[in-house]
Design a protein around this motif. Structure first.
Motif, PDB file in Angstrom:
ATOM      1  N   THR A 100       0.831  -1.205   0.000  1.00  0.00           N
ATOM      2  CA  THR A 100       0.000   0.000   0.000  1.00  0.00           C
ATOM      3  C   THR A 100       0.866   1.256   0.000  1.00  0.00           C
ATOM      4  O   THR A 100       0.405   2.321   0.381  1.00  0.00           O
ATOM      5  CB  THR A 100      -0.948   0.011   1.223  1.00  0.00           C
ATOM      6  OG1 THR A 100      -0.169  -0.113   2.416  1.00  0.00           O
ATOM      7  CG2 THR A 100      -1.938  -1.133   1.157  1.00  0.00           C
ATOM      8  N   ASN A 101       2.122   1.105  -0.429  1.00  0.00           N
ATOM      9  CA  ASN A 101       2.974   2.280  -0.576  1.00  0.00           C
ATOM     10  C   ASN A 101       2.575   3.030  -1.844  1.00  0.00           C
ATOM     11  O   ASN A 101       1.751   2.573  -2.624  1.00  0.00           O
ATOM     12  CB  ASN A 101       4.445   1.870  -0.608  1.00  0.00           C
ATOM     13  CG  ASN A 101       5.345   2.916   0.019  1.00  0.00           C
ATOM     14  OD1 ASN A 101       5.031   4.095   0.028  1.00  0.00           O
ATOM     15  ND2 ASN A 101       6.478   2.474   0.546  1.00  0.00           N
ATOM     16  N   THR A 102       3.198   4.164  -2.080  1.00  0.00           N
ATOM     17  CA  THR A 102       2.679   5.155  -3.022  1.00  0.00           C
ATOM     18  C   THR A 102       2.290   4.596  -4.372  1.00  0.00           C
ATOM     19  O   THR A 102       1.137   4.699  -4.801  1.00  0.00           O
ATOM     20  CB  THR A 102       3.713   6.278  -3.210  1.00  0.00           C
ATOM     21  OG1 THR A 102       4.075   6.795  -1.924  1.00  0.00           O
ATOM     22  CG2 THR A 102       3.139   7.394  -4.050  1.00  0.00           C
ATOM     23  N   LEU A 103       3.235   3.985  -5.104  1.00  0.00           N
ATOM     24  CA  LEU A 103       2.929   3.577  -6.473  1.00  0.00           C
ATOM     25  C   LEU A 103       1.900   2.454  -6.505  1.00  0.00           C
ATOM     26  O   LEU A 103       0.936   2.494  -7.280  1.00  0.00           O
ATOM     27  CB  LEU A 103       4.204   3.160  -7.201  1.00  0.00           C
ATOM     28  CG  LEU A 103       4.025   2.839  -8.681  1.00  0.00           C
ATOM     29  CD1 LEU A 103       3.400   4.009  -9.427  1.00  0.00           C
ATOM     30  CD2 LEU A 103       5.351   2.457  -9.311  1.00  0.00           C
ATOM     31  N   CYS A 104       2.092   1.439  -5.666  1.00  0.00           N
ATOM     32  CA  CYS A 104       1.109   0.356  -5.629  1.00  0.00           C
ATOM     33  C   CYS A 104      -0.263   0.889  -5.213  1.00  0.00           C
ATOM     34  O   CYS A 104      -1.282   0.448  -5.737  1.00  0.00           O
ATOM     35  CB  CYS A 104       1.558  -0.747  -4.677  1.00  0.00           C
ATOM     36  SG  CYS A 104       2.760  -1.910  -5.392  1.00  0.00           S
ATOM     37  N   PRO A 148       0.176  -2.998  -9.070  1.00  0.00           N
ATOM     38  CA  PRO A 148       0.236  -3.292  -7.632  1.00  0.00           C
ATOM     39  C   PRO A 148       0.637  -4.744  -7.368  1.00  0.00           C
ATOM     40  O   PRO A 148       0.246  -5.646  -8.097  1.00  0.00           O
ATOM     41  CB  PRO A 148      -1.189  -3.023  -7.160  1.00  0.00           C
ATOM     42  CG  PRO A 148      -2.031  -3.327  -8.348  1.00  0.00           C
ATOM     43  CD  PRO A 148      -1.212  -2.943  -9.558  1.00  0.00           C
ATOM     44  N   VAL A 149       1.423  -4.931  -6.323  1.00  0.00           N
ATOM     45  CA  VAL A 149       2.023  -6.228  -6.022  1.00  0.00           C
ATOM     46  C   VAL A 149       1.472  -6.776  -4.705  1.00  0.00           C
ATOM     47  O   VAL A 149       1.323  -6.041  -3.726  1.00  0.00           O
ATOM     48  CB  VAL A 149       3.553  -6.106  -5.926  1.00  0.00           C
ATOM     49  CG1 VAL A 149       4.176  -7.422  -5.489  1.00  0.00           C
ATOM     50  CG2 VAL A 149       4.122  -5.696  -7.278  1.00  0.00           C
ATOM     51  N   VAL A 150       1.177  -8.055  -4.720  1.00  0.00           N
ATOM     52  CA  VAL A 150       0.821  -8.796  -3.511  1.00  0.00           C
ATOM     53  C   VAL A 150       1.882  -9.871  -3.323  1.00  0.00           C
ATOM     54  O   VAL A 150       2.339 -10.471  -4.297  1.00  0.00           O
ATOM     55  CB  VAL A 150      -0.577  -9.438  -3.642  1.00  0.00           C
ATOM     56  CG1 VAL A 150      -0.913 -10.276  -2.406  1.00  0.00           C
ATOM     57  CG2 VAL A 150      -1.642  -8.369  -3.867  1.00  0.00           C
ATOM     58  N   MET A 151       2.283 -10.093  -2.087  1.00  0.00           N
ATOM     59  CA  MET A 151       3.232 -11.176  -1.812  1.00  0.00           C
ATOM     60  C   MET A 151       2.572 -12.220  -0.921  1.00  0.00           C
ATOM     61  O   MET A 151       1.817 -11.880  -0.006  1.00  0.00           O
ATOM     62  CB  MET A 151       4.500 -10.648  -1.142  1.00  0.00           C
ATOM     63  CG  MET A 151       5.333  -9.742  -2.024  1.00  0.00           C
ATOM     64  SD  MET A 151       6.990  -9.439  -1.364  1.00  0.00           S
ATOM     65  CE  MET A 151       7.866 -10.847  -2.037  1.00  0.00           C
ATOM     66  N   VAL A 152       2.858 -13.476  -1.201  1.00  0.00           N
ATOM     67  CA  VAL A 152       2.390 -14.585  -0.376  1.00  0.00           C
ATOM     68  C   VAL A 152       3.619 -15.338   0.107  1.00  0.00           C
ATOM     69  O   VAL A 152       4.381 -15.882  -0.703  1.00  0.00           O
ATOM     70  CB  VAL A 152       1.464 -15.527  -1.155  1.00  0.00           C
ATOM     71  CG1 VAL A 152       0.994 -16.665  -0.250  1.00  0.00           C
ATOM     72  CG2 VAL A 152       0.272 -14.765  -1.723  1.00  0.00           C
ATOM     73  N   ASN A 153       3.825 -15.313   1.421  1.00  0.00           N
ATOM     74  CA  ASN A 153       5.037 -15.914   1.992  1.00  0.00           C
ATOM     75  C   ASN A 153       6.291 -15.452   1.259  1.00  0.00           C
ATOM     76  O   ASN A 153       7.218 -16.215   0.991  1.00  0.00           O
ATOM     77  CB  ASN A 153       4.943 -17.443   2.002  1.00  0.00           C
ATOM     78  CG  ASN A 153       3.868 -17.944   2.946  1.00  0.00           C
ATOM     79  OD1 ASN A 153       3.304 -17.182   3.730  1.00  0.00           O
ATOM     80  ND2 ASN A 153       3.548 -19.214   2.868  1.00  0.00           N
ATOM     81  N   TRP A 154       6.295 -14.172   0.892  1.00  0.00           N
ATOM     82  CA  TRP A 154       7.414 -13.461   0.285  1.00  0.00           C
ATOM     83  C   TRP A 154       7.669 -13.856  -1.167  1.00  0.00           C
ATOM     84  O   TRP A 154       8.732 -13.565  -1.705  1.00  0.00           O
ATOM     85  CB  TRP A 154       8.690 -13.586   1.132  1.00  0.00           C
ATOM     86  CG  TRP A 154       8.433 -13.236   2.549  1.00  0.00           C
ATOM     87  CD1 TRP A 154       8.443 -14.053   3.634  1.00  0.00           C
ATOM     88  CD2 TRP A 154       8.046 -11.948   3.052  1.00  0.00           C
ATOM     89  NE1 TRP A 154       8.083 -13.368   4.775  1.00  0.00           N
ATOM     90  CE2 TRP A 154       7.830 -12.077   4.440  1.00  0.00           C
ATOM     91  CE3 TRP A 154       7.843 -10.695   2.452  1.00  0.00           C
ATOM     92  CZ2 TRP A 154       7.447 -11.015   5.254  1.00  0.00           C
ATOM     93  CZ3 TRP A 154       7.452  -9.643   3.273  1.00  0.00           C
ATOM     94  CH2 TRP A 154       7.272  -9.805   4.645  1.00  0.00           C
ATOM     95  N   GLU A 155       6.702 -14.487  -1.826  1.00  0.00           N
ATOM     96  CA  GLU A 155       6.793 -14.735  -3.262  1.00  0.00           C
ATOM     97  C   GLU A 155       5.877 -13.749  -3.985  1.00  0.00           C
ATOM     98  O   GLU A 155       4.806 -13.400  -3.492  1.00  0.00           O
ATOM     99  CB  GLU A 155       6.406 -16.172  -3.602  1.00  0.00           C
ATOM    100  CG  GLU A 155       7.293 -17.240  -2.961  1.00  0.00           C
ATOM    101  CD  GLU A 155       8.733 -17.219  -3.463  1.00  0.00           C
ATOM    102  OE1 GLU A 155       9.016 -16.538  -4.471  1.00  0.00           O
ATOM    103  OE2 GLU A 155       9.577 -17.901  -2.841  1.00  0.00           O
TER     104      GLU A 155
END
Length: 246
Positions: A100-104, A148-155
């Motif tokens: 949820t940082n600026t660009l995402c 926008p990026v989502v990570m699941v267990n850092w993947e």
């Protein structure tokens, strides 16, 4: 007035790990400590080690680290509470982190996070009733070129939408195979913690599947080498990824 003030009772010492678990973790911890000229440098991977056992860093885990490294529990607690990768309470098999940082955020991260909260029925840093998903917002996933990026267990799960993110968590809860956009195949949070402690990922093909940076990350390098950039670096969300450069 002091009638509502309670000084409370001193906290009892943390219970020890069961003997079999203590012996197994001690062997692993000795291997970690041997990597460093100063034993206290082993604290970060050791915190991942105890997290791989219980799914979060407990008082028992912190006492274990303190005892083996010759530290106080206050010193260990100061580190464990500073880094957000160390969970302080029971959490799910899959840590789903929405940037949820600026660009995402402006590309849709805020919308993804709000819809996932409603869809899963949890708030930030909360876990679904089935124990499968812990949802949290993350300040930066260091993948702005795939926002926008989502990570699941850092993947990485790149170029997400609210709908694609909801399908992904539904698949995780149902036990269906979910493939990251890039990187190694998913494993449980406990397994991820053990890998972060520095132990090899022994799943067949997992290391080879980690790959490298995506095309959007490499366009600057190509330009610096005098190569012509691809006309399309990242496919519009909702389309199949196809082949690079289509």
């Amino acid at each position: 007035m002091t009638e509502n003030v309670s000084l409370g009772m001193p906290q009892l010492p943390a219970p020890a790990f069961p003997a079999e678990v203590h012996a197994r973790l001690t062997e692993d911890a000795r291997a970690i400590i041997a990597r460093y000229p100063d034993s206290r440098s082993a604290l970060l991977p050791m915190l991942h080690l105890v997290q791989s056992e219980e799914g979060h860093v407990t008082r028992t885990g912190m006492q274990f680290c303190a005892d083996l490294l010759g530290l106080t529990t206050a010193e260990v607690t100061a580190v464990a509470t500073f880094y957000t990768m160390y969970r302080r309470k029971p959490s799910g098999d899959y840590q789903v982190g929405v940037c949820t940082n600026t660009l995402c955020a402006v590309m849709g991260g805020d919308a993804i996070f709000e819809e996932l909260k409603a869809h899963l029925g949890v708030g930030n840093d909360e876990t679904t009733e089935d124990g499968k998903i812990t949802l949290e917002h993350i300040e930066c996933n260091a993948a702005c070129d795939f926002a926008p990026v989502v990570m699941v267990n850092w993947e990485f799960f790149d170029n997400q939408t609210p709908e694609s993110a909801k399908r992904m968590v539904d698949d995780l809860r149902a036990g269906r195979t979910v493939e990251p956009t890039r990187g190694a195949p998913l494993c449980s949070f406990k397994e991820t913690a053990r890998i972060l402690a520095g132990f090899p990922d022994e799943r067949p093909g997992a290391v080879e599947a980690t790959g490298g940076a995506g095309p959007a990350s490499l366009v600057g390098l190509r330009l610096a080498k005098g190569e012509s950039p691809h006309h399309r670096i990242v496919h519009p969300r909702g389309e199949s990824s196809g082949q690079e450069g289509e």
